[in-house]
Design a protein around this motif. Structure first.
Motif, PDB file in Angstrom:
ATOM      1  N   UNK A  62       0.828  -1.206   0.000  1.00 56.94           N
ATOM      2  CA  UNK A  62       0.000   0.000   0.000  1.00 56.94           C
ATOM      3  C   UNK A  62       0.867   1.262   0.000  1.00 56.94           C
ATOM      4  N   UNK A  63       0.816   2.079  -1.049  1.00 58.35           N
ATOM      5  CA  UNK A  63       1.602   3.319  -1.080  1.00 58.35           C
ATOM      6  C   UNK A  63       1.267   4.284   0.050  1.00 58.35           C
ATOM      7  N   UNK A  64       0.010   4.301   0.493  1.00 58.40           N
ATOM      8  CA  UNK A  64      -0.380   5.183   1.607  1.00 58.40           C
ATOM      9  C   UNK A  64       0.318   4.727   2.889  1.00 58.40           C
ATOM     10  N   UNK A  65       0.363   3.423   3.127  1.00 55.37           N
ATOM     11  CA  UNK A  65       1.068   2.893   4.293  1.00 55.37           C
ATOM     12  C   UNK A  65       2.551   3.206   4.215  1.00 55.37           C
ATOM     13  N   UNK A  66       3.130   3.052   3.028  1.00 53.10           N
ATOM     14  CA  UNK A  66       4.560   3.298   2.846  1.00 53.10           C
ATOM     15  C   UNK A  66       4.926   4.747   3.128  1.00 53.10           C
ATOM     16  N   UNK A  67       3.992   5.654   2.923  1.00 53.07           N
ATOM     17  CA  UNK A  67       4.258   7.079   3.135  1.00 53.07           C
ATOM     18  C   UNK A  67       4.486   7.424   4.600  1.00 53.07           C
ATOM     19  N   UNK A  68       4.157   6.515   5.504  1.00 53.98           N
ATOM     20  CA  UNK A  68       4.427   6.736   6.935  1.00 53.98           C
ATOM     21  C   UNK A  68       5.890   6.454   7.272  1.00 53.98           C
ATOM     22  N   UNK A  69       6.615   5.793   6.364  1.00 54.80           N
ATOM     23  CA  UNK A  69       8.002   5.405   6.617  1.00 54.80           C
ATOM     24  C   UNK A  69       8.963   6.550   6.316  1.00 54.80           C
ATOM     25  N   UNK A  70      10.190   6.414   6.803  1.00 51.55           N
ATOM     26  CA  UNK A  70      11.257   7.361   6.471  1.00 51.55           C
ATOM     27  C   UNK A  70      11.798   7.090   5.075  1.00 51.55           C
ATOM     28  N   UNK A  71      11.877   5.789   4.744  1.00 50.93           N
ATOM     29  CA  UNK A  71      12.466   5.357   3.480  1.00 50.93           C
ATOM     30  C   UNK A  71      11.700   4.164   2.952  1.00 50.93           C
ATOM     31  N   UNK A  72      11.545   4.105   1.642  1.00 46.96           N
ATOM     32  CA  UNK A  72      10.988   2.923   0.982  1.00 46.96           C
ATOM     33  C   UNK A  72      12.097   2.255   0.178  1.00 46.96           C
ATOM     34  N   UNK A  87      15.872  -2.533  -6.255  1.00 49.99           N
ATOM     35  CA  UNK A  87      15.503  -1.728  -7.418  1.00 49.99           C
ATOM     36  C   UNK A  87      15.362  -0.260  -7.018  1.00 49.99           C
ATOM     37  N   UNK A  88      16.208   0.181  -6.082  1.00 53.88           N
ATOM     38  CA  UNK A  88      16.211   1.583  -5.685  1.00 53.88           C
ATOM     39  C   UNK A  88      15.525   1.832  -4.357  1.00 53.88           C
ATOM     40  N   UNK A  89      15.552   3.085  -3.942  1.00 56.44           N
ATOM     41  CA  UNK A  89      14.933   3.484  -2.680  1.00 56.44           C
ATOM     42  C   UNK A  89      14.395   4.901  -2.824  1.00 56.44           C
ATOM     43  N   UNK A  90      13.577   5.292  -1.864  1.00 52.44           N
ATOM     44  CA  UNK A  90      12.951   6.609  -1.887  1.00 52.44           C
ATOM     45  C   UNK A  90      12.867   7.133  -0.462  1.00 52.44           C
ATOM     46  N   UNK A  91      13.494   8.283  -0.225  1.00 51.85           N
ATOM     47  CA  UNK A  91      13.453   8.881   1.113  1.00 51.85           C
ATOM     48  C   UNK A  91      12.320   9.888   1.204  1.00 51.85           C
ATOM     49  N   UNK A  92      11.809  10.072   2.424  1.00 50.40           N
ATOM     50  CA  UNK A  92      10.687  10.981   2.666  1.00 50.40           C
ATOM     51  C   UNK A  92       9.578  10.746   1.642  1.00 50.40           C
ATOM     52  N   UNK A  93       9.058   9.533   1.570  1.00 49.49           N
ATOM     53  CA  UNK A  93       8.133   9.181   0.491  1.00 49.49           C
ATOM     54  C   UNK A  93       6.758   9.820   0.645  1.00 49.49           C
ATOM     55  N   UNK A  94       6.121  10.058  -0.480  1.00 44.74           N
ATOM     56  CA  UNK A  94       4.702  10.389  -0.521  1.00 44.74           C
ATOM     57  C   UNK A  94       3.982   9.230  -1.200  1.00 44.74           C
ATOM     58  N   UNK A  95       2.690   9.104  -0.944  1.00 46.19           N
ATOM     59  CA  UNK A  95       1.927   8.011  -1.548  1.00 46.19           C
ATOM     60  C   UNK A  95       1.987   8.090  -3.073  1.00 46.19           C
ATOM     61  N   UNK A  96       1.923   9.305  -3.606  1.00 49.66           N
ATOM     62  CA  UNK A  96       1.938   9.480  -5.060  1.00 49.66           C
ATOM     63  C   UNK A  96       3.277   9.041  -5.657  1.00 49.66           C
ATOM     64  N   UNK A  97       4.375   9.434  -5.015  1.00 51.86           N
ATOM     65  CA  UNK A  97       5.699   9.067  -5.517  1.00 51.86           C
ATOM     66  C   UNK A  97       5.913   7.554  -5.452  1.00 51.86           C
ATOM     67  N   UNK A  98       5.439   6.951  -4.369  1.00 49.68           N
ATOM     68  CA  UNK A  98       5.584   5.498  -4.227  1.00 49.68           C
ATOM     69  C   UNK A  98       4.769   4.778  -5.292  1.00 49.68           C
ATOM     70  N   UNK A  99       3.538   5.214  -5.504  1.00 47.16           N
ATOM     71  CA  UNK A  99       2.682   4.584  -6.508  1.00 47.16           C
ATOM     72  C   UNK A  99       3.311   4.687  -7.897  1.00 47.16           C
ATOM     73  N   UNK A 100       3.893   5.848  -8.203  1.00 49.93           N
ATOM     74  CA  UNK A 100       4.548   6.029  -9.490  1.00 49.93           C
ATOM     75  C   UNK A 100       5.725   5.100  -9.668  1.00 49.93           C
ATOM     76  N   UNK A 101       6.522   4.953  -8.617  1.00 50.06           N
ATOM     77  CA  UNK A 101       7.684   4.056  -8.697  1.00 50.06           C
ATOM     78  C   UNK A 101       7.240   2.594  -8.853  1.00 50.06           C
ATOM     79  N   UNK A 102       6.187   2.203  -8.134  1.00 49.67           N
ATOM     80  CA  UNK A 102       5.683   0.836  -8.242  1.00 49.67           C
ATOM     81  C   UNK A 102       5.159   0.544  -9.640  1.00 49.67           C
ATOM     82  N   UNK A 103       4.458   1.515 -10.227  1.00 50.40           N
ATOM     83  CA  UNK A 103       3.943   1.333 -11.586  1.00 50.40           C
ATOM     84  C   UNK A 103       5.095   1.131 -12.567  1.00 50.40           C
ATOM     85  N   UNK A 104       6.165   1.884 -12.382  1.00 45.65           N
ATOM     86  CA  UNK A 104       7.341   1.759 -13.247  1.00 45.65           C
ATOM     87  C   UNK A 104       7.984   0.383 -13.084  1.00 45.65           C
TER      88      UNK A 104
END
Length: 254
Positions: A199-209, A218-235
């Protein structure tokens, strides 16, 4: 920051053969909240199970709090897990015959440690469970049951808490409460949390994905937002699907 959990060149191959993890090296710093994500079959649940000592990797090493978990025998690994690792699962894993307080005390008893009544009461109060301590799980809501699971994970003062899809069985409101609680476990209790989620919304509570694909980082994302996580997952989903999957995605978008 020092890594509380460190995975080095981790491989896990199942019969088939199926390579679930393919040389993963990653660290999870002390006092951090990390979400692990990836397409279906990417290896995220296998990573959690190997990192937590619930399964042995085919190759590679796992360190928790400076100790090499993979070097231990099965009995030693079980004892270490009981002392230094906390778990929160999607299906709660509470014993129905025990009260809330008895479920929370259970890890200490299994580890041969005498529960401190004051510490138990403190955790129950902090998690809003003090007035339900004598109730059994069947009388609790899903969100309350997950709070009990978090309390049970916290009471042994573990080095790390692994959470496997902790909001997967919850409604939206209860999911937010549990995620806020896990966030406070990091911010207020200074614990390290590693959470597998889809769940991208759940992931947005984390410091890093941390993202996995085909068993590899396949990479990481700091200070994630739900939108950014969803975009990365789609890719990542397009990459895993290959040219045919990417073309289908493009056709659907058109």
């Amino acid at each position: 920051m020092t890594d509380v959990v460190r995975l080095e060149s981790l491989r896990k191959i199942y019969e088939g053969p199926v390579t679930a993890l393919d040389g993963v090296t990653v660290g999870f710093p002390a006092g951090s909240f990390t979400a692990v994500m990836g397409p279906s079959g990417s290896g995220k649940s296998t990573l959690l199970q190997c990192a937590a000592g619930l399964d042995r990797p085919t190759a590679g090493r796992v360190f928790i709090d400076g100790a090499e978990l993979t070097a231990a025998g099965d009995t030693a690994m079980t004892k270490f897990r009981r002392r230094r690792v906390g778990f929160v699962f999607q299906d709660y894993n509470l014993l129905p015959a025990l009260t809330v307080e008895q479920n929370v005390r259970l890890p200490l008893r299994l580890a041969g440690r005498r529960p401190d009544p004051g510490a138990i009461s403190g955790v129950l109060t902090q998690l809003g469970l003090a007035d339900r301590r004598h109730d059994r799980p069947e009388s609790l809501s899903g969100g309350q049951r997950q709070r009990v699971a978090v309390a049970r994970a916290l009471v042994a003062e573990p080095a790390v808490i692994f959470a496997d899809e902790p909001t997967g069985a919850l409604d939206l409101r209860s999911a937010r409460e549990v995620l806020t609680l896990l966030r406070s476990v990091v911010d207020d209790h200074r614990r390290t949390v590693v959470m597998v989620t889809h769940d991208p919304v759940a992931a947005a509570y984390a410091d890093t994905v941390v993202f996995l694909a085909d068993g590899r980082l396949a990479g990481s994302l700091r200070a994630p937002t739900a939108e950014a996580v969803a975009g990365r997952l789609a890719h990542l989903g397009d990459l895993v699907a290959g040219p045919a999957g990417a073309a289908a995605s493009a056709g659907g978008a058109a």
